[in-house]
Design a protein around this motif. Structure first.
Motif, PDB file in Angstrom:
ATOM      1  N   THR A   1       0.835  -1.185   0.000  1.00 32.35           N
ATOM      2  CA  THR A   1       0.000   0.000   0.000  1.00 32.35           C
ATOM      3  C   THR A   1       0.873   1.240   0.000  1.00 32.35           C
ATOM      4  N   GLU A   2       0.370   2.338  -0.505  1.00 31.36           N
ATOM      5  CA  GLU A   2       1.148   3.567  -0.541  1.00 31.36           C
ATOM      6  C   GLU A   2       1.584   3.978   0.859  1.00 31.36           C
ATOM      7  N   THR A   3       2.859   4.244   1.021  1.00 30.56           N
ATOM      8  CA  THR A   3       3.415   4.629   2.313  1.00 30.56           C
ATOM      9  C   THR A   3       2.776   5.920   2.817  1.00 30.56           C
ATOM     10  N   ASP A   4       2.439   5.917   4.109  1.00 27.10           N
ATOM     11  CA  ASP A   4       1.822   7.068   4.784  1.00 27.10           C
ATOM     12  C   ASP A   4       0.409   7.369   4.283  1.00 27.10           C
ATOM     13  N   SER A   5      -0.205   6.427   3.611  1.00 29.97           N
ATOM     14  CA  SER A   5      -1.598   6.605   3.188  1.00 29.97           C
ATOM     15  C   SER A   5      -2.528   6.226   4.337  1.00 29.97           C
ATOM     16  N   PRO A   6      -3.800   6.654   4.289  1.00 26.41           N
ATOM     17  CA  PRO A   6      -4.749   6.255   5.338  1.00 26.41           C
ATOM     18  C   PRO A   6      -4.871   4.742   5.482  1.00 26.41           C
ATOM     19  N   ALA A   7      -4.655   3.998   4.392  1.00 27.08           N
ATOM     20  CA  ALA A   7      -4.790   2.542   4.453  1.00 27.08           C
ATOM     21  C   ALA A   7      -3.796   1.919   5.418  1.00 27.08           C
ATOM     22  N   GLU A   8      -2.643   2.550   5.615  1.00 29.59           N
ATOM     23  CA  GLU A   8      -1.653   1.981   6.531  1.00 29.59           C
ATOM     24  C   GLU A   8      -2.213   1.863   7.945  1.00 29.59           C
ATOM     25  N   ARG A   9      -3.030   2.798   8.365  1.00 23.69           N
ATOM     26  CA  ARG A   9      -3.618   2.722   9.701  1.00 23.69           C
ATOM     27  C   ARG A   9      -4.592   1.555   9.803  1.00 23.69           C
ATOM     28  N   LEU A  10      -5.281   1.281   8.705  1.00 22.13           N
ATOM     29  CA  LEU A  10      -6.203   0.144   8.700  1.00 22.13           C
ATOM     30  C   LEU A  10      -5.450  -1.159   8.910  1.00 22.13           C
ATOM     31  N   TYR A  11      -4.378  -1.384   8.167  1.00 24.18           N
ATOM     32  CA  TYR A  11      -3.645  -2.648   8.272  1.00 24.18           C
ATOM     33  C   TYR A  11      -2.912  -2.778   9.604  1.00 24.18           C
ATOM     34  N   GLY A  12      -2.354  -1.670  10.073  1.00 21.13           N
ATOM     35  CA  GLY A  12      -1.692  -1.719  11.374  1.00 21.13           C
ATOM     36  C   GLY A  12      -2.669  -2.069  12.477  1.00 21.13           C
TER      37      GLY A  12
END
Length: 210
Positions: free
Chosen positions: A129-140
């Motif tokens: 996923t794109e680094t620092d995108s909102p999606a990163e918070r979802l996966y974390g």
């Protein structure tokens, strides 16, 4: 309330218009899923039509979220065809329409794919996923492990090169399940009607710039 259902190739073809609208909205919203903005709707329709053959062949599993008959979300699992990698799958094209965000739908789509994969004998999932995108918070927030980044991996919808982050998650496969069971045959349909907000669920995005 949204209902999540796994679809077969024929069902995908019947939902192409709604899925194309979802993809156009996702790209217009700034998510990096392999396309530049503005995304032509005919291009989105053609992309989904080609995915129908992959679903029918057992190379791709797709779930769709409906709200009042409207497509508001989707997620896919790309399934390797090599004998030495059938224990894993890649999460692809997790999308939630901007009108349906903030209700936990992205988290629910992800959990549905994870649960069906585990029930089918898949023990490892991965995505980027794109680094620092909102999606990163979802996966974390969903227990995924970030293992690193690749610089200048793909252009965002506006054409700027952006890094991508690589994630993986180990699954506890159902005892006795084979890696081929359910995933390639279209069995194991995941369904859900929960809309409660969960930790990280507000940041629904997309996992892969493919």
């Amino acid at each position: 309330m949204s209902a999540i259902t796994r679809i077969d190739g024929a069902q995908l073809r019947s939902l192409v218009d709604g899925l194309a609208d979802l993809m156009v909205d996702t790209v217009d919203g700034g998510a990096s899923i392999g396309f530049l903005a503005p995304l032509d709707r005919a291009t989105a329709v053609g992309w989904w039509e080609r995915r129908a053959d992959e679903v029918s062949a057992g190379r791709l599993a797709v779930w769709v979220a409906h709200d009042g008959g409207r497509v508001v979300g989707t997620v896919g699992l790309a399934l390797p065809d090599k004998p030495n990698s059938r224990h894993r799958a890649e999460v692809v094209k997790l999308m939630v329409h901007r009108d349906a965000r903030g209700r936990g739908l992205g988290r629910e789509l992800l959990e549905t794919a994870e649960r069906t994969a585990a029930d089918s004998g898949v023990t490892l999932l991965h995505l980027d996923t794109e680094t620092d995108s909102p999606a990163e918070r979802l996966y974390g927030g969903a227990g995924w492990t970030r293992i690193g980044t690749i610089p200048d991996y793909a252009a965002d919808p506006h054409g700027a090169l952006r890094p991508t982050s690589i994630y993986y998650k180990r699954l506890r496969a159902e005892a006795g399940a084979g890696a081929d069971a359910g995933m390639e045959t279209g069995a194991g349909v995941g369904a859900g009607t929960r809309t409660g907000v969960r930790t990280g669920a507000e940041s629904e995005g997309v996992p892969s710039p493919r």
